[in-house]
Every structure is written in C-alpha cells, then in structure tokens.
Design an enzyme around this catalytic site. Sequence first.
Site, PDB file in Angstrom:
ATOM      1  N   ARG A  66      66.570  56.549  21.619  1.00 35.91           N
ATOM      2  CA  ARG A  66      67.150  55.517  20.903  1.00 35.91           C
ATOM      3  C   ARG A  66      66.368  54.237  20.999  1.00 35.91           C
ATOM      4  NH1 ARG A  66      72.534  57.520  20.990  1.00 35.91           N
ATOM      5  NH2 ARG A  66      73.883  56.245  19.755  1.00 35.91           N
ATOM      6  N   ARG A  77      77.692  48.778  17.262  1.00 34.76           N
ATOM      7  CA  ARG A  77      76.949  50.109  17.185  1.00 34.76           C
ATOM      8  C   ARG A  77      75.908  50.196  16.147  1.00 34.76           C
ATOM      9  NH1 ARG A  77      81.218  54.384  17.557  1.00 34.76           N
ATOM     10  NH2 ARG A  77      79.603  55.867  17.497  1.00 34.76           N
ATOM     11  N   LYS A 122      74.632  63.775  13.501  1.00 35.08           N
ATOM     12  CA  LYS A 122      73.833  64.341  14.525  1.00 35.08           C
ATOM     13  C   LYS A 122      74.346  65.265  15.575  1.00 35.08           C
ATOM     14  CE  LYS A 122      73.144  60.017  16.601  1.00 35.08           C
ATOM     15  NZ  LYS A 122      74.056  59.305  15.759  1.00 35.08           N
TER      16      LYS A 122
HETATM   17  P1  AP5 Z   1      79.225  62.920  14.340  1.00 39.11           P
HETATM   18  O1  AP5 Z   1      78.428  64.551  14.188  1.00 39.11           O
HETATM   19  O2  AP5 Z   1      79.957  62.842  15.754  1.00 39.11           O
HETATM   20  O3  AP5 Z   1      78.066  61.795  14.274  1.00 39.11           O
HETATM   21  P2  AP5 Z   1      77.138  61.585  15.239  1.00 39.11           P
HETATM   22  O4  AP5 Z   1      75.956  60.888  14.614  1.00 39.11           O
HETATM   23  O5  AP5 Z   1      76.853  62.348  16.392  1.00 39.11           O
HETATM   24  O6  AP5 Z   1      77.901  60.066  15.643  1.00 39.11           O
HETATM   25  P3  AP5 Z   1      78.287  59.518  17.029  1.00 39.11           P
HETATM   26  O7  AP5 Z   1      78.992  58.422  16.702  1.00 39.11           O
HETATM   27  O8  AP5 Z   1      78.516  60.328  18.154  1.00 39.11           O
HETATM   28  O9  AP5 Z   1      76.845  58.907  17.258  1.00 39.11           O
HETATM   29  P4  AP5 Z   1      76.246  57.742  18.109  1.00 39.11           P
HETATM   30  O10 AP5 Z   1      74.839  57.675  18.102  1.00 39.11           O
HETATM   31  O11 AP5 Z   1      76.895  56.271  17.927  1.00 39.11           O
HETATM   32  O12 AP5 Z   1      77.269  58.023  19.726  1.00 39.11           O
HETATM   33  P5  AP5 Z   1      76.596  58.946  20.921  1.00 39.11           P
HETATM   34  O13 AP5 Z   1      77.604  59.640  21.404  1.00 39.11           O
HETATM   35  O14 AP5 Z   1      75.283  59.243  20.631  1.00 39.11           O
HETATM   36  O15 AP5 Z   1      80.047  62.614  13.141  1.00 39.11           O
HETATM   37  C1  AP5 Z   1      80.827  61.833  12.900  1.00 39.11           C
HETATM   38  C2  AP5 Z   1      82.059  62.227  12.049  1.00 39.11           C
HETATM   39  O16 AP5 Z   1      81.893  62.531  10.733  1.00 39.11           O
HETATM   40  C3  AP5 Z   1      83.028  63.203  12.497  1.00 39.11           C
HETATM   41  O17 AP5 Z   1      84.273  63.209  12.450  1.00 39.11           O
HETATM   42  C4  AP5 Z   1      82.350  64.511  11.756  1.00 39.11           C
HETATM   43  O18 AP5 Z   1      83.328  65.378  11.787  1.00 39.11           O
HETATM   44  C5  AP5 Z   1      82.057  63.533  10.590  1.00 39.11           C
HETATM   45  N1  AP5 Z   1      81.100  64.335   9.801  1.00 39.11           N
HETATM   46  C6  AP5 Z   1      79.789  64.709  10.213  1.00 39.11           C
HETATM   47  N2  AP5 Z   1      79.005  65.236   9.139  1.00 39.11           N
HETATM   48  C7  AP5 Z   1      79.773  64.962   8.032  1.00 39.11           C
HETATM   49  C8  AP5 Z   1      79.461  65.118   6.527  1.00 39.11           C
HETATM   50  N3  AP5 Z   1      78.172  65.658   6.216  1.00 39.11           N
HETATM   51  N4  AP5 Z   1      80.649  64.920   5.854  1.00 39.11           N
HETATM   52  C9  AP5 Z   1      81.572  64.402   6.168  1.00 39.11           C
HETATM   53  N5  AP5 Z   1      82.115  64.186   7.465  1.00 39.11           N
HETATM   54  C10 AP5 Z   1      80.935  64.263   8.344  1.00 39.11           C
HETATM   55  O19 AP5 Z   1      76.520  57.349  22.029  1.00 39.11           O
HETATM   56  C11 AP5 Z   1      77.563  56.851  22.545  1.00 39.11           C
HETATM   57  C12 AP5 Z   1      77.043  55.506  23.350  1.00 39.11           C
HETATM   58  O20 AP5 Z   1      76.562  56.192  24.463  1.00 39.11           O
HETATM   59  C13 AP5 Z   1      76.089  54.789  22.637  1.00 39.11           C
HETATM   60  O21 AP5 Z   1      76.814  53.758  21.964  1.00 39.11           O
HETATM   61  C14 AP5 Z   1      75.435  54.184  23.976  1.00 39.11           C
HETATM   62  O22 AP5 Z   1      76.017  53.189  24.752  1.00 39.11           O
HETATM   63  C15 AP5 Z   1      75.383  55.425  24.962  1.00 39.11           C
HETATM   64  N6  AP5 Z   1      74.063  56.211  24.786  1.00 39.11           N
HETATM   65  C16 AP5 Z   1      74.047  57.441  24.320  1.00 39.11           C
HETATM   66  N7  AP5 Z   1      72.818  57.733  24.285  1.00 39.11           N
HETATM   67  C17 AP5 Z   1      72.037  56.871  24.532  1.00 39.11           C
HETATM   68  C18 AP5 Z   1      70.702  56.486  24.651  1.00 39.11           C
HETATM   69  N8  AP5 Z   1      69.565  57.428  24.405  1.00 39.11           N
HETATM   70  N9  AP5 Z   1      70.151  55.248  25.250  1.00 39.11           N
HETATM   71  C19 AP5 Z   1      71.189  54.565  25.595  1.00 39.11           C
HETATM   72  N10 AP5 Z   1      72.508  54.620  25.343  1.00 39.11           N
HETATM   73  C20 AP5 Z   1      72.926  55.843  25.077  1.00 39.11           C
END
Ligand code: AP5
Length: 223
Positions: A90, A168, A15
């Site tokens: 979410r 998660r 994402k």
């Molecule tokens: P990446 O692009 O970072 O993936 P992502 O989907 O953004 O993963 P996240 O781990 O950041 O998502 P998340 O939803 O768990 O965390 P968030 O920060 O939103 O890619 C991941 C990896 O894969 C990278 O190394 C990338 O290089 C690689 N990659 C990407 N595409 C690829 C491909 N096509 N092929 C191969 N490799 C690839 O949230 C963190 C925490 O914040 C949550 O757990 C929660 O506690 C809190 N939080 C955030 N938003 C909310 C909300 N709305 N409500 C409540 N709590 C929230």
Amino acid sequence: MALNLIMMGPPGAGKGTQAELLAKRQGIPKVSTGDILREAVKMGTPLGLQAKAIMDRGELVGDDVMVGIVRERLDRADARFGFVLDGFPRTVAQAAALDAIMTGRDPLIVIDIAVPEAELVRRLASRRVCGSCGENAEGEAAALPTCQRCGGPLKQRADDDEAVVLERLKVYHRKTEPLIDYYRARPTFRSVDGAQPLEAVAEALTAAVEGIASGNRTEGALR
Ligand code: AP5
C-alpha cells in the site's frame, strides 16, 4: 510457474471479492492484510489493539508491522506455489520490501482494478459484512438482516462510515496510487476495468493473469 499475484485498487474496487474468487479457482491462498488486521482486532491481540484506532480513522498501519506480517505469511509452505495478495503493498516502502521478499521466486503479477470514485463511495455505503464469518453479502443479499452463508448478523464495516471512506480515499491517492507508476513499466502489470458487473471483472482479470502467465512460460523469466 507459481502465480504470485497482487490485487491493487482503491477502497471498494473489489480487490477482496476478486482475490477470493481467483484464489479458490487457482487453489492458492488469499492473503488479505485487511482481514488479518480485522481478525487481530476481533481477537484483541497486541497487533489488534495497536491497529484498531488507526483503521477506524482510515489511516495506514505502519510499514514495518505490515511487512513483517506479510513476510511471515509468504514464507509458509502453502504460499510457495503462489498467492493472491489483497491490500498489500500500500506504500512504495511496502512494495520495495516485497520485491526483496520475492528474491529468487517467480515474478509478481500485478493487477490494478480501476473504478470511478462515485461508484466506490456507492459500493462502500451499501456494503454489509457478516459479523460471524466475515463474508461480504453480495447484491440483494446485502439488504437482508442475516448472512445467507452462516446466519450471522449483517452489519456495516466500522471503516465504511462516510467520513472514514473519504479519508481512506485521500490516503489511497496520497500513498497507494503512486504504486501504479512503481509497477506500470513491468511486463507483468495490467489494469482491469472494475466498474463492470462482478462476473465480467472476474473474466477480464482471469484473461489478464493467464495472458501474463503464458507469456512468462514461452518467453522465460520476465523479472
Ligand atoms: P470489496 O471486494 O470488499 O472491495 P475491496 O477493494 O476489497 O475494498 P476494501 O474496502 O476491503 O479495501 P480497502 O483497501 O479499503 O480495505 P482493507 O480491508 O484492505 O468490494 C467492496 C463492495 O463492492 C462489496 O460490497 C462488494 O460486494 C461490492 N463489489 C465488488 N465488486 C463489485 C462489482 N464489480 N460490481 C458491484 N459491486 C461490487 O484495509 C482496511 C484497513 O486496514 C486500511 O484502511 C488500513 O487501515 C489497514 N491496512 C490493510 N492493509 C494495510 C497495509 N498493507 N498497510 C497499512 N495498513 C493496512
């Protein structure tokens, strides 16, 4: 028409990576709730102090707090011409609140990035993030000790620890996956295969967004 995009998908689906690319290409802001929270943790603000323990456990920060943050961000002038939301909504409660925020604005375009669970776990175990600029190190750059962009130290994100990743994913299935059904019936919803190489995902995503946007222009409002 403003491009008001939601990037959905499980942890590690890509994402953030795709939201960044699309936002740059479209000249609209990327609004990542995860980045906003991590910045608050880094700065030690009251929000950061409240969010840190929750994030470290892989759980979700409260809906009211998150809705307040997003409402304020989407009200800013730069988001009037479109935005890419990464990590929000979410929960069904967040999605309902976002629909209310969007009253009178162009329709939401919702893209779900689908990736098999084993691939998500593999990606998150190998993800390295720059401790200085926050950039993800992509591909072979993740094996280096320092960031190719700013020279900062590369490290594992606190919540990419194996046990936290499993939590998660559980939280995703319980609270976020139901949003696919919430949005699926809308003509502005698409699912994209996120298990392809990064560039192929970006192409599929752009094609989906452009298809929806051109449909909107010719058919009028699809809300
Ligand atoms: P990446 O692009 O970072 O993936 P992502 O989907 O953004 O993963 P996240 O781990 O950041 O998502 P998340 O939803 O768990 O965390 P968030 O920060 O939103 O890619 C991941 C990896 O894969 C990278 O190394 C990338 O290089 C690689 N990659 C990407 N595409 C690829 C491909 N096509 N092929 C191969 N490799 C690839 O949230 C963190 C925490 O914040 C949550 O757990 C929660 O506690 C809190 N939080 C955030 N938003 C909310 C909300 N709305 N409500 C409540 N709590 C929230």
